[in-house]
Design a protein around this motif. Structure first.
Motif, PDB file in Angstrom:
ATOM      1  N   MET A 273       0.856  -1.195   0.000  1.00 19.03           N
ATOM      2  CA  MET A 273       0.000   0.000   0.000  1.00 19.03           C
ATOM      3  C   MET A 273       0.893   1.247   0.000  1.00 19.03           C
ATOM      4  N   THR A 274       1.661   1.378  -1.083  1.00 24.90           N
ATOM      5  CA  THR A 274       2.553   2.523  -1.250  1.00 24.90           C
ATOM      6  C   THR A 274       1.820   3.827  -0.975  1.00 24.90           C
ATOM      7  N   PRO A 278       7.556   4.368   0.645  1.00 22.74           N
ATOM      8  CA  PRO A 278       7.617   3.592  -0.593  1.00 22.74           C
ATOM      9  C   PRO A 278       7.250   2.119  -0.417  1.00 22.74           C
ATOM     10  N   GLY A 279       7.560   1.564   0.754  1.00 19.48           N
ATOM     11  CA  GLY A 279       7.311   0.142   0.966  1.00 19.48           C
ATOM     12  C   GLY A 279       6.255  -0.152   2.009  1.00 19.48           C
ATOM     13  N   VAL A 305      -1.869  10.215   1.292  1.00 20.78           N
ATOM     14  CA  VAL A 305      -1.548  10.104  -0.134  1.00 20.78           C
ATOM     15  C   VAL A 305      -0.659  11.262  -0.570  1.00 20.78           C
ATOM     16  N   ASN A 306       0.455  10.955  -1.213  1.00 16.12           N
ATOM     17  CA  ASN A 306       1.371  11.983  -1.712  1.00 16.12           C
ATOM     18  C   ASN A 306       1.082  12.404  -3.147  1.00 16.12           C
ATOM     19  N   GLY A 313      -2.017   2.940  -6.909  1.00 17.55           N
ATOM     20  CA  GLY A 313      -1.197   1.744  -6.736  1.00 17.55           C
ATOM     21  C   GLY A 313      -1.048   1.288  -5.305  1.00 17.55           C
ATOM     22  N   GLY A 314      -1.408   2.142  -4.347  1.00 18.88           N
ATOM     23  CA  GLY A 314      -1.255   1.798  -2.942  1.00 18.88           C
ATOM     24  C   GLY A 314      -2.567   1.611  -2.223  1.00 18.88           C
ATOM     25  N   TYR A 315      -3.233   2.729  -1.927  1.00 15.07           N
ATOM     26  CA  TYR A 315      -4.451   2.656  -1.120  1.00 15.07           C
ATOM     27  C   TYR A 315      -5.589   1.953  -1.844  1.00 15.07           C
ATOM     28  N   GLU A 316      -5.861   2.330  -3.087  1.00 18.71           N
ATOM     29  CA  GLU A 316      -6.946   1.646  -3.809  1.00 18.71           C
ATOM     30  C   GLU A 316      -6.631   0.168  -3.977  1.00 18.71           C
TER      31      GLU A 316
END
Length: 386
Positions: A273-274, A278-279, A305-306, A313-316
């Motif tokens: 969950m970027t 990053p990781g 979220v940045n 690519g992370g949260y969704e």
């Protein structure tokens, strides 16, 4: 001289990152290290565009008249995103059953210890940060380790013993991300128990390169931290010698998307969950309550979220995986951000097993909860022009 200037820049960046890792507002005039701000101002939120308002209205419609979801909408659909220190400290409780008393997250934090939330699932920590313990018939998984060796030694291990559990049965240490308030106690517990440490490749790299115990360096939420002793000219004239670097965990396992960890009769699934780092990773865990299994989602940040890439690519990604697995709850190590309100966990622990466990939303309501977070985040991104 150039080396001194570069060193000063590095200290500034680390300090800025450290502050934000603790959920504080980003620095003014451009956010972290001069980057674009990641949260809209109150004025921007009030003057949102029609498109942003569509997202907010959709989130409100998803909440409907469900008192818990209406409360959740109020947490996430605002300029701050609901996960800053001031949000945690001021959160109330939903107007639903069971009736709960508000339990804020004060600063400095107050030690709570261990709480039993499900038959095989416990939270251990203070009002700012904690760790999750998942037990099985043949060992345990510990998710995060708080701020420091002191926290591990004086809070986590004693709490496990007080819960009549054996800390030596910890088989895996899983870290949501590299920041010190999650990894600080890892080296102590790894050395004590022999547990295998699990973190994403990119956060392992940041962790191992950092000057402190974790990715941010220094004390942290509930840790000792703080500036060195001495003040004024005396301190400037005679600076304290640099402390020896804190020992780091041994790098055991690089977490990957979809990886499973099995301990006895429990299999947890890790997903990337970027965003916060990053990781960053989260984990779907099968907990049991009254002899029935319920999958839940552990995340490592609320809606931090940045950029749009982090969101998609992370949260969704992890939210969609959680929906597919019909999770019935979303929690994280910082209480009073997701469903693990301190008011709820206190009630469940003190009345275990309660007739109704308010931590179980069920799969359908949790999907609605996730989509409230999704649309409120989309609204903030729209306001910021992402």
């Amino acid at each position: 001289m150039v080396r001194q200037i570069l060193a000063g820049i590095g200290v500034s960046v680390v300090a800025s990152t450290l502050a934000y890792a603790q959920g504080q507002a980003p620095p003014p005039a451009g956010g972290r290290g001069g980057a674009a701000p990641k949260l809209p101002t109150e004025a921007q939120w009030a003057a949102m565009s029609p498109k942003a308002k569509e997202y907010v209205d959709k989130a409100r419609a998803i909440a409907g008249k469900d008192p818990d979801l209406v409360f959740d909408f109020g947490i996430f659909c605002k300029a701050s995103g609901g996960s800053q220190n001031e949000d945690r400290a001021a959160v109330g409780v939903p107007d639903s059953e069971p009736k709960l008393r508000p339990y804020p997250a004060p600063s400095p934090p107050k030690v709570i210890g261990g709480q039993r939330l499900f038959d095989n699932f416990y939270w251990i920590g203070n009002t700012g940060i904690g760790a999750w313990l998942i037990t099985s018939n043949d060992g345990y998984i510990l998710f995060d380790t708080m701020n420091s060796e002191q926290d591990a030694r004086d809070i986590i291990i004693p709490a496990i013993k007080k819960l009549n559990l054996d800390p030596m049965k910890i088989k895996y240490l899983v870290f949501g991300h590299n920041h010190f308030d999650h990894t600080g106690g890892g080296e102590y517990i790894q050395k004590l128990t022999g547990a295998k440490a699990v973190m994403h490749r990119d956060d392992w790299e940041l962790y191992l390169k950092s000057s402190g115990r974790g990715g941010g360096g220094g004390g942290g939420r509930g840790g000792r931290g703080g500036a060195p002793g001495g003040a004024g000219e005396a301190a400037a004239a005679a600076p304290a010698p640099a402390a020896a670097p804190l020992p780091k965990m041994k790098r055991d396992i690089d977490a990957t998307d979809g990886m499973t960890l099995t301990v006895g009769n429990v299999t947890a699934t890790i997903f990337t969950m970027t965003g916060h780092t990053p990781g960053s990773i989260g984990m779907v865990v099968p907990v049991t309550y009254q002899k029935t299994e319920h999958p839940i989602l552990l995340v490592t940040a609320g809606t931090d979220v940045n950029n749009r890439g982090d969101f998609v690519g992370g949260y969704e990604h992890i939210w969609d995986e959680a929906i597919k697995r019909k999770v019935e709850n979303v929690m994280q190590s910082h209480p009073n951000t997701n469903m693990n309100l301190l008011a709820r966990t206190k009630y469940v622990h003190e009345n275990y097993p309660p007739a109704k466990n308010p931590l179980l939303y069920g799969a359908a309501r949790t999907e609605r909860y996730i989509n409230i977070m999704r649309n409120c985040t989309l609204a903030r991104m729209e306001i910021l022009g992402w």
